[in-house]
Design a protein around this motif. Structure first.
Motif, PDB file in Angstrom:
ATOM      1  N   ARG A  23     -47.313 -88.200 -33.206  1.00  0.00           N
ATOM      2  CA  ARG A  23     -48.627 -88.821 -33.012  1.00  0.00           C
ATOM      3  C   ARG A  23     -49.082 -89.660 -34.206  1.00  0.00           C
ATOM      4  N   LEU A  24     -48.201 -89.884 -35.161  1.00  0.00           N
ATOM      5  CA  LEU A  24     -48.581 -90.647 -36.347  1.00  0.00           C
ATOM      6  C   LEU A  24     -48.895 -92.094 -35.989  1.00  0.00           C
ATOM      7  N   LEU A  25     -50.121 -92.529 -36.336  1.00  0.00           N
ATOM      8  CA  LEU A  25     -50.552 -93.896 -36.057  1.00  0.00           C
ATOM      9  C   LEU A  25     -50.600 -94.750 -37.313  1.00  0.00           C
ATOM     10  N   LEU A  26     -51.010 -94.162 -38.440  1.00  0.00           N
ATOM     11  CA  LEU A  26     -51.190 -94.922 -39.676  1.00  0.00           C
ATOM     12  C   LEU A  26     -50.523 -94.197 -40.826  1.00  0.00           C
ATOM     13  N   LEU A  27     -49.665 -94.906 -41.551  1.00  0.00           N
ATOM     14  CA  LEU A  27     -48.969 -94.364 -42.719  1.00  0.00           C
ATOM     15  C   LEU A  27     -49.220 -95.281 -43.903  1.00  0.00           C
ATOM     16  N   ASP A  28     -49.884 -94.760 -44.919  1.00  0.00           N
ATOM     17  CA  ASP A  28     -50.200 -95.541 -46.112  1.00  0.00           C
ATOM     18  C   ASP A  28     -49.652 -94.816 -47.339  1.00  0.00           C
ATOM     19  N   LEU A  29     -48.557 -95.342 -47.884  1.00  0.00           N
ATOM     20  CA  LEU A  29     -47.918 -94.786 -49.085  1.00  0.00           C
ATOM     21  C   LEU A  29     -47.971 -95.784 -50.238  1.00  0.00           C
ATOM     22  N   SER A  30     -48.839 -96.743 -50.169  1.00  0.00           N
ATOM     23  CA  SER A  30     -48.871 -97.834 -51.148  1.00  0.00           C
ATOM     24  C   SER A  30     -49.281 -97.358 -52.533  1.00  0.00           C
ATOM     25  N   ASN A  31     -48.893 -98.169 -53.528  1.00  0.00           N
ATOM     26  CA  ASN A  31     -49.280 -97.939 -54.917  1.00  0.00           C
ATOM     27  C   ASN A  31     -48.843 -96.569 -55.428  1.00  0.00           C
ATOM     28  N   ASN A  32     -47.554 -96.312 -55.311  1.00  0.00           N
ATOM     29  CA  ASN A  32     -46.941 -95.131 -55.894  1.00  0.00           C
ATOM     30  C   ASN A  32     -45.680 -95.577 -56.635  1.00  0.00           C
ATOM     31  N   SER A  33     -44.753 -94.659 -56.860  1.00  0.00           N
ATOM     32  CA  SER A  33     -43.465 -94.993 -57.486  1.00  0.00           C
ATOM     33  C   SER A  33     -42.321 -94.532 -56.597  1.00  0.00           C
ATOM     34  N   LEU A  34     -42.536 -94.595 -55.298  1.00  0.00           N
ATOM     35  CA  LEU A  34     -41.521 -94.187 -54.337  1.00  0.00           C
ATOM     36  C   LEU A  34     -40.328 -95.146 -54.376  1.00  0.00           C
ATOM     37  N   SER A  35     -39.149 -94.642 -54.069  1.00  0.00           N
ATOM     38  CA  SER A  35     -37.946 -95.479 -54.177  1.00  0.00           C
ATOM     39  C   SER A  35     -36.974 -95.113 -53.061  1.00  0.00           C
ATOM     40  N   GLY A  36     -35.812 -95.757 -53.101  1.00  0.00           N
ATOM     41  CA  GLY A  36     -34.784 -95.517 -52.101  1.00  0.00           C
ATOM     42  C   GLY A  36     -34.419 -96.799 -51.383  1.00  0.00           C
ATOM     43  N   THR A  37     -33.255 -96.789 -50.749  1.00  0.00           N
ATOM     44  CA  THR A  37     -32.774 -97.969 -50.025  1.00  0.00           C
ATOM     45  C   THR A  37     -32.834 -97.795 -48.513  1.00  0.00           C
ATOM     46  N   GLU A  38     -33.185 -96.596 -48.051  1.00  0.00           N
ATOM     47  CA  GLU A  38     -33.265 -96.341 -46.614  1.00  0.00           C
ATOM     48  C   GLU A  38     -34.606 -95.707 -46.290  1.00  0.00           C
ATOM     49  N   PHE A  39     -35.506 -96.511 -45.757  1.00  0.00           N
ATOM     50  CA  PHE A  39     -36.802 -95.988 -45.353  1.00  0.00           C
ATOM     51  C   PHE A  39     -36.636 -95.325 -43.987  1.00  0.00           C
ATOM     52  N   PRO A  40     -37.339 -94.204 -43.735  1.00  0.00           N
ATOM     53  CA  PRO A  40     -37.197 -93.515 -42.439  1.00  0.00           C
ATOM     54  C   PRO A  40     -37.380 -94.453 -41.253  1.00  0.00           C
ATOM     55  N   ALA A  41     -36.491 -94.360 -40.286  1.00  0.00           N
ATOM     56  CA  ALA A  41     -36.537 -95.216 -39.100  1.00  0.00           C
ATOM     57  C   ALA A  41     -37.359 -94.542 -38.001  1.00  0.00           C
ATOM     58  N   PHE A  42     -38.331 -95.267 -37.501  1.00  0.00           N
ATOM     59  CA  PHE A  42     -39.146 -94.777 -36.396  1.00  0.00           C
ATOM     60  C   PHE A  42     -38.538 -95.255 -35.082  1.00  0.00           C
ATOM     61  N   GLY A  43     -38.504 -94.385 -34.096  1.00  0.00           N
ATOM     62  CA  GLY A  43     -37.948 -94.743 -32.803  1.00  0.00           C
ATOM     63  C   GLY A  43     -38.789 -95.796 -32.110  1.00  0.00           C
ATOM     64  N   PRO A  44     -38.202 -96.543 -31.176  1.00  0.00           N
ATOM     65  CA  PRO A  44     -38.929 -97.626 -30.500  1.00  0.00           C
ATOM     66  C   PRO A  44     -40.148 -97.147 -29.720  1.00  0.00           C
ATOM     67  N   ASN A  45     -40.171 -95.867 -29.341  1.00  0.00           N
ATOM     68  CA  ASN A  45     -41.303 -95.331 -28.578  1.00  0.00           C
ATOM     69  C   ASN A  45     -42.297 -94.580 -29.447  1.00  0.00           C
ATOM     70  N   SER A  46     -42.103 -94.632 -30.760  1.00  0.00           N
ATOM     71  CA  SER A  46     -43.060 -94.016 -31.669  1.00  0.00           C
ATOM     72  C   SER A  46     -44.409 -94.719 -31.550  1.00  0.00           C
TER      73      SER A  46
END
Length: 250
Positions: A23-46
């Motif tokens: 049921r996630l509608l809004l995800l705000d992770l801005s202005n941090n020090s997060l890293s990585g080359t693969e961001f979690p993939a959301f399904g097309p029906n998310s």
């Protein structure tokens, strides 16, 4: 439904399990020090509609693993590189795409012409080259188009006169606060204005129409047809290789 962790000191990769929150509608992770080359993939029906991961340390290729209902993606000010993925064209409800301040390369993507819902496209400060396709004129809803500080060349296409979102006064969109009944503010849109960078709040974005093609390698004359973009508040063509006469546009 709402997951906001912006403006902290979080680091490391984002857990892939975050995409399992149905049921996630809004995800705000801005202005941090997060890293990585693969961001979690959301399904097309998310149901995810708003994603802001700007101002972190993500790297690698830009991901397009978002849902078909996604309407706002703010991915700016990270370390993404390489060409943009063509499956961005599957995001047919996307209204806001922020990808400025990266090292994105390759030719200007022709597939953007298929995302007719776009209202804001910000690709400034990248390494995109090639020319702007005439197909871009199919973006009838675009209000803010910022392609400044890239390596774009050739002539400015006269077909930009068909950007009807820059001709007619747009309808006032429904705001995030009206959807969720409490104040929600996505990171401001940054534009170059009078030699300085200024932020435009999403709350007032509907009153602005900007076309910024500055700091590229465009040549030839300024198309007379740009004079038909009557709702423009800012037209920036500075620092190019334009020549010829300045017509009586307005």
């Amino acid at each position: 439904m709402i997951f906001m962790l912006s403006g902290n000191k979080f680091s490391g990769p984002v857990p892939k399990s975050i995409s399992n929150i149905y049921r996630l509608l809004l995800l705000d992770l801005s202005n941090n020090s997060l890293s990585g080359t693969e961001f979690p993939a959301f399904g097309p029906n998310s149901l995810i509609a708003y994603v802001d991961i700007s101002s972190n340390n993500f790297s690698g290729k830009v991901t397009a693993g978002f849902a078909r209902f996604t309407s706002m993606l703010s991915l700016s000010q990270n370390g993404f590189s390489g060409p943009l993925p063509e499956n961005f064209s599957n995001l047919r409800m996307l209204k806001h795409l922020g990808l400025h301040d990266h090292n994105i390369s390759g030719e200007f993507p022709a597939f953007f012409s298929q995302v007719s819902s776009l209202q804001v496209l910000n690709l400034r400060n990248n390494s995109i080259d090639g020319s702007i396709s005439n197909d871009l004129s199919s973006l009838s809803s675009i209000q803010i188009l910022n392609l400044s500080n890239n390596n774009l060349k050739s002539e400015i296409p006269p077909s930009l006169e068909k950007l009807t979102g820059m001709i007619d006064t747009p309808d006032v969109p429904v705001t995030l606060s009206e959807i969720f009944n409490f104040p929600v503010e996505i990171q401001h849109l940054i534009v170059n204005w009078k030699k300085s960078k200024q932020g435009l709040s999403i709350r007032n974005r509907d009153i602005y129409t900007f076309l910024d093609l500055s700091k590229n390698q465009f040549s030839g004359e300024i198309p007379h047809s740009l004079g038909g973009l009557k709702s423009l508040k800012l037209l920036n063509l500075s620092f190019n290789e334009l020549s010829g006469k300045i017509s009586e546009f307005w």
